[in-house]
Design an enzyme around this catalytic site. Structure first.
Site, PDB file in Angstrom:
ATOM      1  N   PRO A 169       0.817  -1.215   0.000  1.00 38.40           N
ATOM      2  CA  PRO A 169       0.000   0.000   0.000  1.00 38.40           C
ATOM      3  C   PRO A 169       0.852   1.268   0.000  1.00 38.40           C
ATOM      4  O   PRO A 169       0.381   2.352  -0.298  1.00 38.40           O
ATOM      5  CB  PRO A 169      -0.814  -0.105   1.293  1.00 38.40           C
ATOM      6  CG  PRO A 169      -0.776  -1.540   1.656  1.00 38.40           C
ATOM      7  CD  PRO A 169       0.539  -2.057   1.180  1.00 38.40           C
ATOM      8  N   GLU A 229       3.030  -8.626   8.635  1.00 38.38           N
ATOM      9  CA  GLU A 229       2.891  -7.160   8.656  1.00 38.38           C
ATOM     10  C   GLU A 229       3.832  -6.486   7.658  1.00 38.38           C
ATOM     11  O   GLU A 229       3.906  -5.264   7.620  1.00 38.38           O
ATOM     12  CB  GLU A 229       3.193  -6.641  10.071  1.00 38.38           C
ATOM     13  CG  GLU A 229       2.252  -7.185  11.141  1.00 38.38           C
ATOM     14  CD  GLU A 229       0.786  -7.052  10.734  1.00 38.38           C
ATOM     15  OE1 GLU A 229       0.071  -8.069  10.758  1.00 38.38           O
ATOM     16  OE2 GLU A 229       0.371  -5.926  10.367  1.00 38.38           O
ATOM     17  N   ARG A 284      -1.557  -8.900 -20.648  1.00 35.06           N
ATOM     18  CA  ARG A 284      -2.541  -8.546 -21.683  1.00 35.06           C
ATOM     19  C   ARG A 284      -1.937  -7.635 -22.745  1.00 35.06           C
ATOM     20  O   ARG A 284      -2.446  -7.535 -23.846  1.00 35.06           O
ATOM     21  CB  ARG A 284      -3.732  -7.828 -21.040  1.00 35.06           C
ATOM     22  CG  ARG A 284      -4.618  -8.706 -20.171  1.00 35.06           C
ATOM     23  CD  ARG A 284      -5.661  -7.870 -19.451  1.00 35.06           C
ATOM     24  NE  ARG A 284      -6.514  -7.161 -20.387  1.00 35.06           N
ATOM     25  CZ  ARG A 284      -7.561  -7.715 -21.003  1.00 35.06           C
ATOM     26  NH1 ARG A 284      -7.840  -8.988 -20.777  1.00 35.06           N
ATOM     27  NH2 ARG A 284      -8.312  -7.041 -21.841  1.00 35.06           N
ATOM     28  N   ASP A 317      -9.213  -1.901 -24.509  1.00 36.65           N
ATOM     29  CA  ASP A 317      -9.346  -1.905 -23.045  1.00 36.65           C
ATOM     30  C   ASP A 317      -9.547  -0.496 -22.518  1.00 36.65           C
ATOM     31  O   ASP A 317      -8.978   0.449 -23.044  1.00 36.65           O
ATOM     32  CB  ASP A 317      -8.055  -2.443 -22.410  1.00 36.65           C
ATOM     33  CG  ASP A 317      -8.121  -3.943 -22.191  1.00 36.65           C
ATOM     34  OD1 ASP A 317      -9.158  -4.518 -22.530  1.00 36.65           O
ATOM     35  OD2 ASP A 317      -7.152  -4.495 -21.699  1.00 36.65           O
TER      36      ASP A 317
END
Ligand SMILES: NC(=O)c1ccc(NC2CCCC2)nc1
Length: 246
Positions: free
Chosen positions: A89, A116, A154, A169
């Site tokens: 994150p 963690e 992709r 896309d």
């Protein structure tokens, strides 16, 4: 493209290697994949690869030494440059632009954290970049790694078979995708937009572009900030904005 995942759960990656277009492309040799499990590099009898955090706090931290060894082993299996990406994150948000840049790399090593997180000294010395797939926390880096891999795959030539669908896309042209329809022509009393049945490919292309612009303007207007517009796009946007102004 040679992908390697440094992970405690190698079996998870079957989701990509054994299914869908990514699985088929792997079998066709369009990309290669392997995993490295840090547990095989644990320097103590019991295979410890995590320990309690200095400074206290909940949970465990993945130790630096086994990860350093696992990353080194992964790099040793690469021909040419390799890039180590840590999914977290705290990373830079993943965008289509970043995916397209990663698709140019010959070797990507994806470090998948658990518990963690990992000892910061591994990130400082062995990780080339940290990437986040969104502002939320999941239990391990494996699912974010697989999403990054799928988005990159992709874009590789021949992986999608019909290469046009990658360009269509969402985000490929910086816009959200247009609505799609298939048979039956009427479903639950709802028809398919006439233009799609017209066989007029220029009109169909214009309708789809207009729908993409409408959707982007109403759902994600910030995607249009700073984007250059073709004359056709500018004309369509003008029409949409006039309509919404009334
Ligand atoms: N938003 C993300 O891309 C992301 C990546 C990893 C993660 N969890 C991992 C990170 C270290 C231990 C679990 N959560 C979220």
């Amino acid at each position: 493209m040679f992908f390697q995942a440094v992970t405690l759960f190698p079996e998870m990656f079957a989701a990509l290697t054994e299914h869908g277009v990514s699985g088929r492309a792997l079998r066709q040799g369009l990309w290669r994949f392997d995993t490295v499990n840090p547990r095989q590099f644990a320097d103590n009898r019991l295979g410890y690869i995590d320990d309690r955090p200095f400074g206290g706090g909940p949970g465990m931290i993945m130790m630096a030494a086994p990860l350093q060894a696992a990353i080194g082993f992964a790099r040793s299996r690469c021909q040419g440059d390799s890039r180590v990406v840590y999914l977290s994150p705290q990373g830079a948000p993943l965008t289509h632009r970043r995916v397209a840049a990663l698709a140019q790399q010959p070797n990507l090593i994806l470090l998948c954290g658990r518990y963690e997180g990992v000892d910061e000294r591994v990130l400082q010395t062995h990780v080339d970049e940290e990437i986040s797939i969104g502002d939320f926390v999941v239990s391990g880096g494996e699912l974010p790694a697989m999403m990054l891999m799928d988005a990159v795959l992709r874009l590789l030539p021949d992986v999608l078979g019909d290469s046009r669908s990658a360009e269509q896309d969402s985000f490929a042209d910086g816009l959200l995708d247009c609505p799609h329809y298939t048979r039956p022509a009427e479903f639950d009393g709802m028809p398919v937009p006439e233009v799609l049945m017209s066989g007029n490919h220029a009109k169909i292309a214009e309708w789809r572009l207009e729908q993409s612009l409408r959707r982007t303007l109403s759902r994600r207007p910030e995607l249009l900030d700073g984007r250059m517009f073709s004359p056709q796009e500018a004309r369509l946007l003008e029409r949409i904005r006039k309509e919404q102004a009334n």
